[in-house]
Design a protein around this motif. Structure first.
Motif, mmCIF file in Angstrom:
data_model
loop_
_atom_site.group_PDB
_atom_site.id
_atom_site.type_symbol
_atom_site.label_atom_id
_atom_site.label_comp_id
_atom_site.label_asym_id
_atom_site.label_seq_id
_atom_site.Cartn_x
_atom_site.Cartn_y
_atom_site.Cartn_z
ATOM 1 N N ARG A 158 19.496 23.036 -47.230
ATOM 2 C CA ARG A 158 17.513 23.351 -47.612
ATOM 3 C C ARG A 158 17.434 22.596 -48.205
ATOM 4 N NH1 ARG A 158 19.428 28.361 -45.351
ATOM 5 N NH2 ARG A 158 19.902 29.154 -47.547
ATOM 6 N N PRO A 159 15.860 22.090 -48.241
ATOM 7 C CA PRO A 159 15.823 22.208 -47.399
ATOM 8 C C PRO A 159 15.755 20.882 -46.805
ATOM 9 C CG PRO A 159 14.775 20.578 -49.732
ATOM 10 C CD PRO A 159 14.793 21.236 -50.435
ATOM 11 N N LYS A 160 15.432 20.344 -45.352
ATOM 12 C CA LYS A 160 16.500 19.981 -44.402
ATOM 13 C C LYS A 160 15.724 18.223 -44.233
ATOM 14 C CE LYS A 160 11.909 19.980 -41.027
ATOM 15 N NZ LYS A 160 11.159 20.031 -41.961
ATOM 16 N N ILE A 164 22.614 18.070 -45.173
ATOM 17 C CA ILE A 164 23.509 17.577 -45.080
ATOM 18 C C ILE A 164 24.419 17.399 -43.634
ATOM 19 C CG2 ILE A 164 25.244 17.490 -47.244
ATOM 20 C CD1 ILE A 164 27.257 19.299 -45.572
ATOM 21 N N ASP A 165 23.435 18.529 -41.970
ATOM 22 C CA ASP A 165 24.276 18.678 -41.635
ATOM 23 C C ASP A 165 22.876 19.571 -40.738
ATOM 24 O OD1 ASP A 165 25.850 19.124 -38.788
ATOM 25 O OD2 ASP A 165 26.675 20.609 -39.495
ATOM 26 N N ASP A 166 23.158 19.887 -39.550
ATOM 27 C CA ASP A 166 21.788 20.802 -39.013
ATOM 28 C C ASP A 166 21.537 22.821 -40.134
ATOM 29 O OD1 ASP A 166 20.324 21.647 -36.300
ATOM 30 O OD2 ASP A 166 20.728 22.884 -37.130
ATOM 31 N N PRO A 167 19.763 21.868 -40.190
ATOM 32 C CA PRO A 167 19.855 23.637 -41.357
ATOM 33 C C PRO A 167 20.430 24.704 -41.087
ATOM 34 C CG PRO A 167 17.384 22.215 -40.625
ATOM 35 C CD PRO A 167 19.047 21.849 -40.033
ATOM 36 N N GLU A 168 20.168 25.254 -39.415
ATOM 37 C CA GLU A 168 20.347 26.448 -38.882
ATOM 38 C C GLU A 168 21.462 26.699 -38.510
ATOM 39 O OE1 GLU A 168 18.768 29.029 -39.671
ATOM 40 O OE2 GLU A 168 15.688 28.496 -39.797
ATOM 41 N N SER A 169 21.993 25.463 -38.061
ATOM 42 C CA SER A 169 23.625 25.841 -37.498
ATOM 43 C C SER A 169 24.191 24.652 -37.532
ATOM 44 C CB SER A 169 23.983 26.303 -35.449
ATOM 45 O OG SER A 169 22.545 26.363 -35.446
ATOM 46 N N PRO A 170 24.815 24.759 -39.051
ATOM 47 C CA PRO A 170 26.109 23.693 -39.201
ATOM 48 C C PRO A 170 27.184 24.168 -38.954
ATOM 49 C CG PRO A 170 25.501 25.048 -41.036
ATOM 50 C CD PRO A 170 24.829 25.931 -39.964
ATOM 51 N N ALA A 190 26.907 32.918 -42.884
ATOM 52 C CA ALA A 190 27.705 31.280 -43.465
ATOM 53 C C ALA A 190 26.548 30.516 -44.012
ATOM 54 C CB ALA A 190 28.426 30.662 -42.095
ATOM 55 N N ASN A 191 25.149 30.646 -43.910
ATOM 56 C CA ASN A 191 24.201 30.128 -44.314
ATOM 57 C C ASN A 191 23.265 30.440 -45.270
ATOM 58 O OD1 ASN A 191 23.024 30.345 -42.156
ATOM 59 N ND2 ASN A 191 22.374 28.605 -41.596
#
Lengths: 287, 134
Positions: A158-160, A164-170, A190-191
């Motif tokens: 974050r922020p998106k 480096i990956d999907d912000p909610e399901s990396p 995890a996040n």
């Protein structure tokens, strides 16, 4: 292949285990981390107010050092450094007036910076430049049977705009874990932030967060947690002793940098992985 | 010729915050999603969406003296999830800055014990002092 490397303040002090293990791991995978000359602390947090330009000087100066090397990209391993450098860079790219002002502040610098340097995180270098297939082919001591939880924390995601990956399901760290032969254990915290610098001003909230995060990982079956942030590592690893004091039924779980885990699977010598600097002894895991 | 300029009123807290954060506070419709995901909420006296509301209502002292603005860890979870795109971390930072720019130190190195100074990593000290001292 050589990439300029920005270590940041903590990798040269309390997170020497991250720095040393990264040098060894990346070298083994064909990437030479070349420490930037004359780097300075990036300030660790990105300034959020609209009129506070001064605090963007520190991160931008490091990007000027990169251009002075004739390079157009820089890699950093610490999540907070990555976030600060990447967000300041984005700001310079998007705002011409601020860019001119910042360059004027730094009139003694020979390079006028315009946002061309690409800021990379060590994890994206492994995914995009080395490739997981190549990592898999280099694994000498597969970590079969080991259950690993990846802890992202906040600033890698974050922020998106700098995520480096999907912000909610990396999945970038889970994919890396799987290359080592270990099992990746997803867990709900995890996040979720560990409350970061509150560890100085309000230790109690960090103790509570550390307890929730470490116990959640264990409830999902993890033997070890990996991370890429020296502050997350301190909070999750060292602060467990305070968790244990407050909640005597707490069971410790070791916390490693992702480079230490990968280094172990690549069969690198133990002395380069510096497990001695992790607070909760992880050596039991690999017996 | 002398020109006398008369300023009718001081800039309100809401105007100051909007200027420093670049955010439009009116966008917030109080759904509470920011508070739902906040990791620091247990040590807050006002929950994050209340901070917005209190500023709108002109409850300046309550907001500026709240624990909340110092409990925020700037993790960007709220701004990531806000359905209206309100950047609450920027609003929190503006409130901290309004206090800090009056030479208020919430944390000072002198008050840390030698043990804490030895134990805490550089990254924790630098980030905390950047957020909480003038």
């Amino acid at each position: 292949m050589e990439i300029p490397y920005y270590p940041g303040c903590t990798l040269k002090t309390t997170a020497k285990n991250f720095d040393d293990s990264a040098f060894a791991v990346y070298k083994k995978l064909g990437i030479e981390l070349k420490e930037l000359p004359r780097w300075n602390c990036c300030g660790t947090v990105y300034s959020l107010t609209s009129d506070d330009l001064m605090h963007h000087l520190a991160p931008i100066r490091n990007l000027i050092r990169v251009e002075e090397q004739g390079a157009d990209q820089v890699v950093t391993l610490c999540s907070m450094c990555y976030n600060t450098l990447a967000q300041s860079n984005l700001r310079i790219q998007q705002n011409e007036e601020e860019r001119d002002k910042l360059n004027e502040f730094m009139y003694k610098e020979k390079v006028k910076y315009d946002g061309k340097v690409k800021v990379l995180h060590g994890l994206t270098v492994l995914r995009d430049m080395v490739g997981y297939d190549k990592i898999k082919s280099q694994i000498k001591k597969p970590l079969d049977g080991l259950k690993v939880a990846a802890y992202y924390g906040c600033l890698l995601l974050r922020p998106k705009e700098v995520c480096i990956d999907d912000p909610e399901s990396p999945t970038i760290m889970e994919d890396l874990i799987r290359t080592t032969g270990a099992e990746a254990v997803p867990f709900p915290y995890a996040n979720e932030c560990c409350c970061s610098y509150e560890t100085v001003s309000n230790k109690d909230i960090v103790i509570e967060r550390t307890r929730m995060i470490t116990q959640s990982a264990q409830a999902y079956g993890a033997d070890v947690i990996i991370t890429s942030c020296p502050l997350c590592e301190f909070n999750l690893d060292n602060r467990q002793k305070e968790v244990r004091k407050k909640y005597p039924d707490h069971v410790d779980i070791p916390v490693l940098y992702y480079t230490q885990l990968l280094g172990k699977a690549l069969g690198l010598p133990l002395k380069s992985l510096r497990f001695d600097l992790n607070y909760i002894n992880p050596r039991e895991l690999f017996k | 010729m002398k020109v006398k300029l008369k300023i009718d009123r001081e800039e309100s807290l809401r105007e100051k915050v909007e200027e420093l954060s670049g955010e439009n506070l009116l966008k917030c419709y109080q759904c509470g999603r920011c508070s739902g995901g906040c990791p620091s909420i247990a040590s807050m006296d006002l929950i994050p969406n209340q901070v917005n509301r209190y500023i709108m209502l002109g409850l300046d002292e309550e907001v500026l003296n709240s624990k909340t603005i110092w409990a925020c860890a700037s993790c960007f979870t709220c701004s990531q999830r806000c359905p209206k795109g309100v950047n609450l971390p920027k609003i929190m930072e503006s409130l901290r800055q309004i206090r800090i720019r009056k030479n208020v130190d919430i944390v000072s190195v002198d008050e840390l014990t030698p043990k804490e100074r030895m134990e805490l990593p550089t990254i924790a000290l630098v980030s905390c002092l950047r957020k909480m001292s003038s």
